[in-house]
Design a protein around this motif. Sequence first.
Motif, PDB file in Angstrom:
ATOM      1  N   ALA A 117       0.832  -1.209   0.000  1.00 12.96           N
ATOM      2  CA  ALA A 117       0.000   0.000   0.000  1.00 12.96           C
ATOM      3  C   ALA A 117       0.866   1.259   0.000  1.00 12.96           C
ATOM      4  O   ALA A 117       0.584   2.221  -0.721  1.00 12.96           O
ATOM      5  N   ILE A 118       1.928   1.255   0.798  1.00 15.03           N
ATOM      6  CA  ILE A 118       2.814   2.418   0.872  1.00 15.03           C
ATOM      7  C   ILE A 118       3.563   2.596  -0.435  1.00 15.03           C
ATOM      8  O   ILE A 118       3.675   3.713  -0.955  1.00 15.03           O
ATOM      9  N   LEU A 119       4.039   1.512  -1.012  1.00 12.41           N
ATOM     10  CA  LEU A 119       4.732   1.608  -2.294  1.00 12.41           C
ATOM     11  C   LEU A 119       3.797   2.122  -3.383  1.00 12.41           C
ATOM     12  O   LEU A 119       4.182   2.980  -4.192  1.00 12.41           O
ATOM     13  N   ASP A 120       2.560   1.655  -3.410  1.00 11.75           N
ATOM     14  CA  ASP A 120       1.574   2.144  -4.383  1.00 11.75           C
ATOM     15  C   ASP A 120       1.319   3.639  -4.214  1.00 11.75           C
ATOM     16  O   ASP A 120       1.222   4.378  -5.191  1.00 11.75           O
ATOM     17  N   LEU A 121       1.203   4.081  -2.958  1.00 12.00           N
ATOM     18  CA  LEU A 121       0.997   5.511  -2.689  1.00 12.00           C
ATOM     19  C   LEU A 121       2.133   6.342  -3.266  1.00 12.00           C
ATOM     20  O   LEU A 121       1.900   7.351  -3.939  1.00 12.00           O
ATOM     21  N   ILE A 122       3.358   5.925  -2.984  1.00  5.87           N
ATOM     22  CA  ILE A 122       4.524   6.672  -3.448  1.00  5.87           C
ATOM     23  C   ILE A 122       4.631   6.616  -4.966  1.00  5.87           C
ATOM     24  O   ILE A 122       4.879   7.634  -5.621  1.00  5.87           O
ATOM     25  N   ALA A 123       4.418   5.443  -5.541  1.00  5.51           N
ATOM     26  CA  ALA A 123       4.545   5.274  -6.987  1.00  5.51           C
ATOM     27  C   ALA A 123       3.501   6.076  -7.757  1.00  5.51           C
ATOM     28  O   ALA A 123       3.771   6.558  -8.861  1.00  5.51           O
ATOM     29  N   ASN A 124       2.333   6.232  -7.200  1.00  2.53           N
ATOM     30  CA  ASN A 124       1.248   6.924  -7.898  1.00  2.53           C
ATOM     31  C   ASN A 124       1.140   8.400  -7.549  1.00  2.53           C
ATOM     32  O   ASN A 124       0.248   9.090  -8.041  1.00  2.53           O
ATOM     33  N   SER A 125       2.034   8.893  -6.703  1.00  4.80           N
ATOM     34  CA  SER A 125       2.001  10.291  -6.315  1.00  4.80           C
ATOM     35  C   SER A 125       2.781  11.133  -7.319  1.00  4.80           C
ATOM     36  O   SER A 125       3.832  10.717  -7.804  1.00  4.80           O
ATOM     37  N   ASP A 126       2.270  12.330  -7.611  1.00 10.26           N
ATOM     38  CA  ASP A 126       2.976  13.224  -8.534  1.00 10.26           C
ATOM     39  C   ASP A 126       4.048  14.042  -7.824  1.00 10.26           C
ATOM     40  O   ASP A 126       4.749  14.833  -8.451  1.00 10.26           O
ATOM     41  N   SER A 127       4.181  13.857  -6.512  1.00  8.50           N
ATOM     42  CA  SER A 127       5.226  14.541  -5.754  1.00  8.50           C
ATOM     43  C   SER A 127       5.708  13.629  -4.637  1.00  8.50           C
ATOM     44  O   SER A 127       5.056  12.646  -4.296  1.00  8.50           O
ATOM     45  N   ASN A 154      21.298  11.094  -8.278  1.00  9.13           N
ATOM     46  CA  ASN A 154      21.891  12.410  -8.440  1.00  9.13           C
ATOM     47  C   ASN A 154      21.113  13.242  -9.454  1.00  9.13           C
ATOM     48  O   ASN A 154      21.611  13.616 -10.506  1.00  9.13           O
ATOM     49  N   HIS A 155      19.866  13.523  -9.123  1.00  7.10           N
ATOM     50  CA  HIS A 155      19.053  14.378  -9.969  1.00  7.10           C
ATOM     51  C   HIS A 155      18.533  15.547  -9.130  1.00  7.10           C
ATOM     52  O   HIS A 155      18.682  15.571  -7.921  1.00  7.10           O
ATOM     53  N   VAL A 156      17.950  16.506  -9.787  1.00  7.34           N
ATOM     54  CA  VAL A 156      17.471  17.711  -9.132  1.00  7.34           C
ATOM     55  C   VAL A 156      16.067  17.485  -8.574  1.00  7.34           C
ATOM     56  O   VAL A 156      15.247  16.799  -9.179  1.00  7.34           O
ATOM     57  N   HIS A 157      15.814  18.067  -7.404  1.00  5.56           N
ATOM     58  CA  HIS A 157      14.475  18.085  -6.820  1.00  5.56           C
ATOM     59  C   HIS A 157      14.006  19.532  -6.789  1.00  5.56           C
ATOM     60  O   HIS A 157      14.811  20.444  -6.613  1.00  5.56           O
ATOM     61  N   PHE A 158      12.715  19.738  -6.971  1.00  8.94           N
ATOM     62  CA  PHE A 158      12.154  21.087  -6.911  1.00  8.94           C
ATOM     63  C   PHE A 158      11.173  21.157  -5.759  1.00  8.94           C
ATOM     64  O   PHE A 158      10.261  20.337  -5.656  1.00  8.94           O
ATOM     65  N   SER A 159      11.364  22.140  -4.889  1.00  9.22           N
ATOM     66  CA  SER A 159      10.508  22.332  -3.717  1.00  9.22           C
ATOM     67  C   SER A 159       9.711  23.616  -3.914  1.00  9.22           C
ATOM     68  O   SER A 159      10.285  24.700  -3.986  1.00  9.22           O
ATOM     69  N   CYS A 160       8.383  23.480  -3.992  1.00  8.14           N
ATOM     70  CA  CYS A 160       7.522  24.654  -4.170  1.00  8.14           C
ATOM     71  C   CYS A 160       7.332  25.354  -2.824  1.00  8.14           C
ATOM     72  O   CYS A 160       6.952  24.738  -1.835  1.00  8.14           O
ATOM     73  N   GLU A 161       7.596  26.640  -2.810  1.00 10.04           N
ATOM     74  CA  GLU A 161       7.494  27.429  -1.584  1.00 10.04           C
ATOM     75  C   GLU A 161       6.053  27.704  -1.177  1.00 10.04           C
ATOM     76  O   GLU A 161       5.793  28.045  -0.032  1.00 10.04           O
ATOM     77  N   LYS A 162       5.108  27.519  -2.112  1.00 10.97           N
ATOM     78  CA  LYS A 162       3.708  27.802  -1.796  1.00 10.97           C
ATOM     79  C   LYS A 162       2.949  26.534  -1.390  1.00 10.97           C
ATOM     80  O   LYS A 162       2.412  26.448  -0.297  1.00 10.97           O
ATOM     81  N   CYS A 163       2.918  25.524  -2.258  1.00 11.29           N
ATOM     82  CA  CYS A 163       2.147  24.305  -1.962  1.00 11.29           C
ATOM     83  C   CYS A 163       2.978  23.262  -1.219  1.00 11.29           C
ATOM     84  O   CYS A 163       2.446  22.261  -0.760  1.00 11.29           O
ATOM     85  N   LEU A 164       4.298  23.474  -1.123  1.00  8.69           N
ATOM     86  CA  LEU A 164       5.246  22.615  -0.401  1.00  8.69           C
ATOM     87  C   LEU A 164       5.471  21.249  -1.045  1.00  8.69           C
ATOM     88  O   LEU A 164       6.052  20.359  -0.436  1.00  8.69           O
ATOM     89  N   LYS A 165       5.009  21.050  -2.287  1.00 11.59           N
ATOM     90  CA  LYS A 165       5.262  19.790  -2.976  1.00 11.59           C
ATOM     91  C   LYS A 165       6.712  19.729  -3.426  1.00 11.59           C
ATOM     92  O   LYS A 165       7.305  20.728  -3.820  1.00 11.59           O
ATOM     93  N   VAL A 166       7.285  18.525  -3.354  1.00  6.50           N
ATOM     94  CA  VAL A 166       8.644  18.282  -3.818  1.00  6.50           C
ATOM     95  C   VAL A 166       8.557  17.298  -4.975  1.00  6.50           C
ATOM     96  O   VAL A 166       7.958  16.229  -4.834  1.00  6.50           O
ATOM     97  N   THR A 167       9.146  17.649  -6.101  1.00 15.37           N
ATOM     98  CA  THR A 167       9.097  16.774  -7.270  1.00 15.37           C
ATOM     99  C   THR A 167      10.505  16.487  -7.771  1.00 15.37           C
ATOM    100  O   THR A 167      11.406  17.312  -7.651  1.00 15.37           O
ATOM    101  N   CYS A 168      10.685  15.284  -8.313  1.00 15.41           N
ATOM    102  CA  CYS A 168      11.946  14.900  -8.936  1.00 15.41           C
ATOM    103  C   CYS A 168      11.963  15.461 -10.349  1.00 15.41           C
ATOM    104  O   CYS A 168      10.965  15.380 -11.064  1.00 15.41           O
ATOM    105  N   MET A 169      13.083  16.014 -10.736  1.00 14.16           N
ATOM    106  CA  MET A 169      13.246  16.554 -12.081  1.00 14.16           C
ATOM    107  C   MET A 169      14.330  15.737 -12.770  1.00 14.16           C
ATOM    108  O   MET A 169      15.513  16.063 -12.704  1.00 14.16           O
ATOM    109  N   GLU A 170      13.912  14.657 -13.417  1.00 11.60           N
ATOM    110  CA  GLU A 170      14.844  13.691 -13.997  1.00 11.60           C
ATOM    111  C   GLU A 170      15.612  14.248 -15.191  1.00 11.60           C
ATOM    112  O   GLU A 170      16.707  13.810 -15.482  1.00 11.60           O
ATOM    113  N   ASN A 171      15.043  15.207 -15.912  1.00 13.10           N
ATOM    114  CA  ASN A 171      15.675  15.686 -17.137  1.00 13.10           C
ATOM    115  C   ASN A 171      16.539  16.922 -16.936  1.00 13.10           C
ATOM    116  O   ASN A 171      16.997  17.512 -17.901  1.00 13.10           O
TER     117      ASN A 171
END
Length: 125
Positions: A12-22, A80-97
């Motif tokens: 269940a935890i792996l599914d949550l993480i895998a299906n999350s956009d952040s 070793n990829h970049v992460h982006f942290s939004c200062e407003k909504c606080l979501k953190v996303t991986c930026m693979e490219n």
Amino acid sequence: MKVTRNTVAKGAILDLIANSDSALSHSEIHKLTQDLCDRVTIYRILDRLVNEDVIHKIVNLDGTIKYAKCHHENHVHIHNHVHFSCEKCLKVTCMENVQPSYIIPRNYKVNDVNFTLSGLCPNCL
């Protein structure tokens, strides 16, 4: 070859993480699992998934640890990829490219890189 134990909670935890956009924090995962398991069990599962190279940790700018699914290309596993942290909504996303770069003196050896950029994501902009 590592032998891994699969449980309902781990799946269940792996599914949550895998299906999350952040990336998700421990407390976000605990809330989303709706008391499927206790907080300590979630920590143990997250540690196990990190050790199995299925997810990776991201330390946010405020010190919060978040977790995201690993993406393997050509069976090469790097975080070793970049992460982006939004200062407003606080979501953190991986930026693979996005290719991080740095220059350090020759007498240093880098084992891990943690690049986190902050600003406003497209949804908050």
